[in-house]
Enzyme design. Structure first.
Site, PDB file in Angstrom:
ATOM      1  N   SER A 108      37.508  89.134 -13.694  1.00 29.55           N
ATOM      2  CA  SER A 108      37.267  89.435 -12.291  1.00 29.55           C
ATOM      3  C   SER A 108      37.281  88.187 -11.418  1.00 29.55           C
ATOM      4  O   SER A 108      38.295  87.541 -11.256  1.00 29.55           O
ATOM      5  CB  SER A 108      35.946  90.196 -12.160  1.00 29.55           C
ATOM      6  N   ASP A 246      39.596  90.017  -4.937  1.00 28.86           N
ATOM      7  CA  ASP A 246      39.255  89.086  -6.015  1.00 28.86           C
ATOM      8  C   ASP A 246      40.293  89.208  -7.119  1.00 28.86           C
ATOM      9  O   ASP A 246      41.294  89.923  -6.991  1.00 28.86           O
ATOM     10  CB  ASP A 246      37.838  89.324  -6.532  1.00 28.86           C
ATOM     11  N   ASP A 248      40.717  90.661  -9.997  1.00 29.41           N
ATOM     12  CA  ASP A 248      41.172  91.939 -10.549  1.00 29.41           C
ATOM     13  C   ASP A 248      41.216  93.032  -9.496  1.00 29.41           C
ATOM     14  O   ASP A 248      41.445  94.198  -9.809  1.00 29.41           O
ATOM     15  CB  ASP A 248      40.308  92.369 -11.735  1.00 29.41           C
ATOM     16  N   ASP A 250      39.071  94.634  -7.641  1.00 28.09           N
ATOM     17  CA  ASP A 250      38.141  95.762  -7.553  1.00 28.09           C
ATOM     18  C   ASP A 250      37.147  95.566  -6.412  1.00 28.09           C
ATOM     19  O   ASP A 250      36.268  96.393  -6.211  1.00 28.09           O
ATOM     20  CB  ASP A 250      37.420  96.012  -8.875  1.00 28.09           C
TER      21      ASP A 250
END
Length: 459
Positions: A108, A246, A248, A250
């Site tokens: 992440s 960010d 990833d 999400d």
């Protein structure tokens, strides 16, 4: 193996080091596949169950994919490789492929040297703590894993287009982004190729940054945790709005037309007001974590909206949403869950919902950041080598209690260990910035002193 394996968002570390060694990752895949298939009552019936895997742009991703695949094969599971894709894309696609689970290889927002592994179930929800505990129990039992030839990986990158189509479909048919200048910072991460297409496909003039991933620059001076570059580009391009994702994708944060940041709390406030007006805010409630600003809580309550407070972590928010039957929840970090569209946080979906609220308002996007007045916060991240339970640190607890008494009726103090990083987070919220900083520094100083003494006693 005695330590807890799963943090607040899967397993994270530096590949090649504990816990993310080849042997560990292989064992994690094997036991996770067994637990998930057993829990869902899945039997092969002559066909190996299918699992979908996606990853972000970290250089360590392909090697982790290989180790996971060998472990899944040992459990008799086939793998559908989605390639580089945002985390919420795996949550969306896995159920539509008939998979019993989805797996994401990503750390992440963490730096490029880190990576991680997290799991979704057959419906696209993050794996429950109970299933994580069972996997940990089996991992700690150190059970033998059969050596088998890896099953063929099923290439499925072309299915990513269904996720793109879904994102575009959430925008109202009578609305577009024609003439809107949008800067998108993709953090050199999973959405680097996808996000510009989403917003340009809706008619926006897109200026993309953070779209040159090289395996080592994810989140490096860009994205949702470093929004200075986005702010500069918004001003330089005279853009209407900036969007920061960010690694990833999400989570999302927004910059207004002046380059000023709208954090996750501001986005939740805007979304709640819009849903309330449209009769779509189920139960007139919103799920927020303990880190959300007092100003937002007061504003929502003034509008007749109740707040369900959860521990930090988007999974806790999701659990509250499902338990209470809500349509909205989120974190001030930019993780928002719009339950009518998806079961998990999605940065691009959050950005699109914010753009819809802005277009419907008729004013500049900066107006969404003025819905309420934020209470000043000081958030201090204290690096730690190990994480002794706070309840065993008497002097630290006394410092926290003293700070809480000083702020009684005016603010609050919240101290916790990060579930994804080796840090202690100290949040002090109150009307005076200098006072907040002094109290946070004092708690951090006492904590460090007390843990050094505790470590010396252990040694």
């Amino acid at each position: 193996m005695s330590e807890k394996i799963f943090g607040t968002d899967g397993v994270r570390g530096i590949p090649g080091e504990e816990p993310l060694t080849v042997e560990f990752v292989r064992a994690l895949a094997y036991h996770s596949a067994q637990v998930l298939t057993e829990y869902q009552g899945i039997k092969s019936n002559g066909h190996a169950p299918l699992l979908a895997i996606g990853r972000d742009t970290r250089a360590s991703g392909p090697a982790l994919l290989h180790s996971l695949t060998t472990g899944f094969s040992a459990a008799g599971v086939r793998v559908a490789d989605l390639g580089v894709i945002p985390t919420p894309g795996v949550s969306f696609i896995a159920p539509r492929l008939g998979c019993f689970a989805g797996v994401v290889i990503s750390a992440s927002h963490n730096p490029a040297e880190y990576n991680g592994i997290k799991f979704f179930d057959a419906l696209g929800y993050k794996m429950t703590p109970a299933l994580e505990a069972e996997i940990e129990r089996r991992m700690q039992a150190d059970l033998a894993i059969p050596l088998v030839r890896s099953l063929p990986v099923f290439p499925a990158a072309e299915r990513v287009s269904t996720y793109l189509d879904f994102l575009k479909s959430v925008f109202p048919a009578n609305m577009d982004l024609d003439g809107v200048r949008v800067v998108v910072d993709c953090a050199n991460g999973a959405a680097a190729l996808m996000a510009p297409k989403v917003f340009s496909g809706l008619g926006a003039d897109v200026f993309a940054i953070g779209v040159q991933p090289d395996g080592h620059n994810i989140n490096a001076g860009c994205g949702a945790l470093a929004t200075q570059a986005l702010s500069r580009e918004v001003r330089r391009r005279r853009a209407h709005v900036g969007i920061a994702l960010d690694g990833d994708a999400d989570r999302a944060l927004i910059c207004d037309e002046r380059g000023r940041l709208l954090d996750g709390d501001a986005l939740i406030g805007a979304a709640a007001v819009r849903l309330l007006k449209r009769g779509g805010l189920r139960g007139r409630k919103v799920a927020l974590t303990v880190m959300s600003n007092y100003g937002l809580l007061s504003y929502l309550r003034s509008r007749g909206v109740s707040v369900i407070t959860t521990p930090v972590g988007d999974r806790h928010v999701t659990e509250a949403i499902e338990r209470e039957g809500l349509s909205l929840g989120g974190e001030n970090s930019g993780h928002l869950v719009f339950r009518d569209f998806a079961p998990t946080g999605d940065g691009m979906l959050t950005a699109l919902q914010t753009l819809i609220a802005w277009r419907e308002s008729g004013g500049p996007i900066s107006a969404l950041g003025r819905l309420y007045k934020s209470t000043p916060q000081t958030l201090k991240a204290v690096p730690v080598r190990y994480k002794p339970p706070l309840e065993r640190l008497a002097k630290t607890l006394d410092a926290i209690a003293d700070a809480s008494r000083r702020l009684a009726g005016r603010g609050r103090v919240f101290v916790r260990y990060s579930g994804t990083e080796p840090v202690l987070r100290v949040l002090v919220e109150g009307p005076k910035v200098a006072e907040n900083r002094t109290l946070a520094d004092r708690i951090a100083k006492i904590y460090l002193s007390e843990t050094v003494i505790a470590q010396e006693k252990r040694g």
